[in-house]
Design an enzyme around this catalytic site. Sequence first.
Site, PDB file in Angstrom:
ATOM      1  N   ARG A  25      -2.859  27.201 -68.231  1.00 16.29           N
ATOM      2  CA  ARG A  25      -2.031  27.878 -67.212  1.00 16.29           C
ATOM      3  C   ARG A  25      -2.386  27.409 -65.797  1.00 16.29           C
ATOM      4  NH1 ARG A  25      -2.961  33.954 -68.789  1.00 16.29           N
ATOM      5  NH2 ARG A  25      -4.994  33.024 -69.269  1.00 16.29           N
ATOM      6  N   ASN A  43       0.842  33.314 -71.013  1.00 24.08           N
ATOM      7  CA  ASN A  43       0.609  33.227 -72.454  1.00 24.08           C
ATOM      8  C   ASN A  43       1.531  34.208 -73.164  1.00 24.08           C
ATOM      9  OD1 ASN A  43      -1.487  31.386 -72.222  1.00 24.08           O
ATOM     10  ND2 ASN A  43      -3.081  32.941 -72.238  1.00 24.08           N
TER      11      ASN A  43
END
Length: 753
Positions: A25, A43
């Site tokens: 990320r 996520n």
Amino acid sequence: MDKGKSKSITKRITVSGIVQGVGFRPFVHNIAKKHGIPGTVRNIGGLVEIILQSSEEKYNEFLQDLKANAPVGSEITNIEMEDIKEREFDGFRIIESKDDEEISIIPPDLPVCESCERELFTGTDRRFLNPFISCMSCGARYTIIEELPYDRHNTTMRDFDMCPACREEYTSLRNRRFHAQTISCNDCGPYLIFNDLTGGSELTEKDAFHAAANIIESGGIIAVKGIGGYHFACSPFLEDTVLRLRELKGREAKPFAIMFESVDSIRKYCVVSEKEEELLKSKARPIVLLYLKNNSMAPSACQGSIYCGAFLPYTPLHMLLVKRCGPLIMTSANISDKPIIKDDSEMLSLKSPLLNGVLYNKRRIVRSVDDSVAKVVANSPQLIRRSRGYVPYPVFLKNRKKDLQIFAAGSDLKAAFCLYKNGNAVMSQYFGDLEEKTVLERYKASFRDLCHLLKITPDIAVCDMHPNYHSSRFAENLGIPLTYVQHHHAHVASVMAEHHLKEQVIGVAFDGTGYGTDGKIWGGEFLICEGAEFKRVAHLRYIPVLGGDSSMRDAAKTAACFLLNLGLDQYVKDERKDIIKAALKNNINTVLTSSMGRLFDAVSSLLEIQYENRYEGECAAMLEKEAVLALRHKIEPKKLAFEIKRKSDLIEIDPKPMLKSMCHLQNKDDTGSLALGFHYAVADMILEVCEIIRAEQKINTVALSGGVFQNTLLMERTLKILRDRHFNVYYNMSVPPNDGSIGLGQTFIGLVR
């Protein structure tokens, strides 16, 4: 086209693979910022979802960066893109994770990265000598995850509150510990603890480390908590210490794995090729079987083996220990055949005068995972035990069925099950022998755990057809539709699954034991396999042996059974000859077997190399050692040959002429020459039978599997002569050739059926 006037597009990108627990990320955030693209990343289950708004040009540049520069430790297996309605974004942000039924790939445990290793040994760094140093590119993953998505509150790291300094790093986008779920330091824990098992007070942190290291250096044995469980650690150079370790473990003869500080350190004791160095340094950090080049370690460490199971440290604590103490035996902390110990309470309750202390911490291990074992065969890596560092990374199957979820129970020896969903076949970690009750209980608990973690509810189960397998009984009791698969068919199917083979193959499955469709014990098999079907076309001649599975230990008795049955009575030297002969004649406690594994045992005994398997495969390993030494010393192999006979629709492979020649020449020829000649005879026989089948069936693809093919000399010789005759040859690589591959083969057959 003027970029200012480019049409704006809004996309949802879903990324599958190892994309959680590896800094994915922050990586996405940074490349979005680089290209000036607003949007979000988060996520979802085991996936990463990216939503962005940009011009088409910037979007394509972003995608190129995403594919080309993914973080170390990540692996993208699929990217799906879709157009969505236009949204308003204020810059690019990482947003809160979302639980979801769709699970992608759970990250395996990762070794210490180079950046953390540098900090570990930098005196000015605030994590100097911290035994739990990690970042978004390294550290425990699979063994500490309780739920997905992989966020700190879903791991056992939630037990430790971050200090202000760690919290700042964790929330700082430009820091490599941004959202590193295992972030810790000397101020916020975990902390090292040493318990000397005497009931006194415990030492902590540096005092704990020095106390443990002092014991090792003075010839003691300690238990060390790792990622997937405890190790017993001691010096490999002190014979008395190693013998005490064998007594502690109840492990009579099996060689121990040895951890070294570096590849240069390993080279002092072992031969290391370029490919073997790559394997040692790979992110799985497996134990790698290497040829020993000197005998400077204690004799009982490698126990006369030609190999040393060498590996590099993969946790900061391991690095600190081997830097201080030198090479160390690091063997799974278990007693006899029981599972590796993972819980502190169990380890601390192990009161033995042979164990001098426990070096541990209070970070909980959710699931136990042994070290993986691998080697290089024909210049390619091959797994022998698939566990830490590989599990739960899946084997991808091309005949994916989105609506079908499968549980494949595997085998009882070297037990490992397989769970299948949406093209991903996830092999469990290695458990051991299910005959041991505690191993069976851990197998069952792990099935429930992994089903929960992967969000899998199996629609069907697949198991071995052996009527007494614990794994099969467990599958039968699940109450879902069940398919039975013959053991050696599953071996061959595991190769077909790995290499996506759809055509007919000649499957060569050689192992110690497997239940055949005729109720006899198979193990020297040639099968024609296609899809979910197989036909047996050739096998080693059936020999009656005494005691069934229990005969696997007594190679001398097996040798006598072979000779007596083949009319070679005059060569039987066993003092039990008359008793064995009478038992065979009257069919008392005998089973018929076509096992190649038992033939290796018999030959090892006949050549007076090894009479007993004190651990599985010891006789075969010692036989291989003699052959390899002969090859190194340029000793010519004695010419030996099997007889190939046609019996109705089956080809029978008769070892009688080979054994007769061997016994006749035994006192006249070098043992190594005969051992090497036997290996070459087996390879030559494989080629001859495959050529007969190719001529009759027009099949040119061969799949090799089964525990016998763990023998490097046999495997490389067989590969060479088959390929020289233009066969296309495949073998197990990402799963072991032994029974650790059975679950994958069962899954493949279950899918096709």
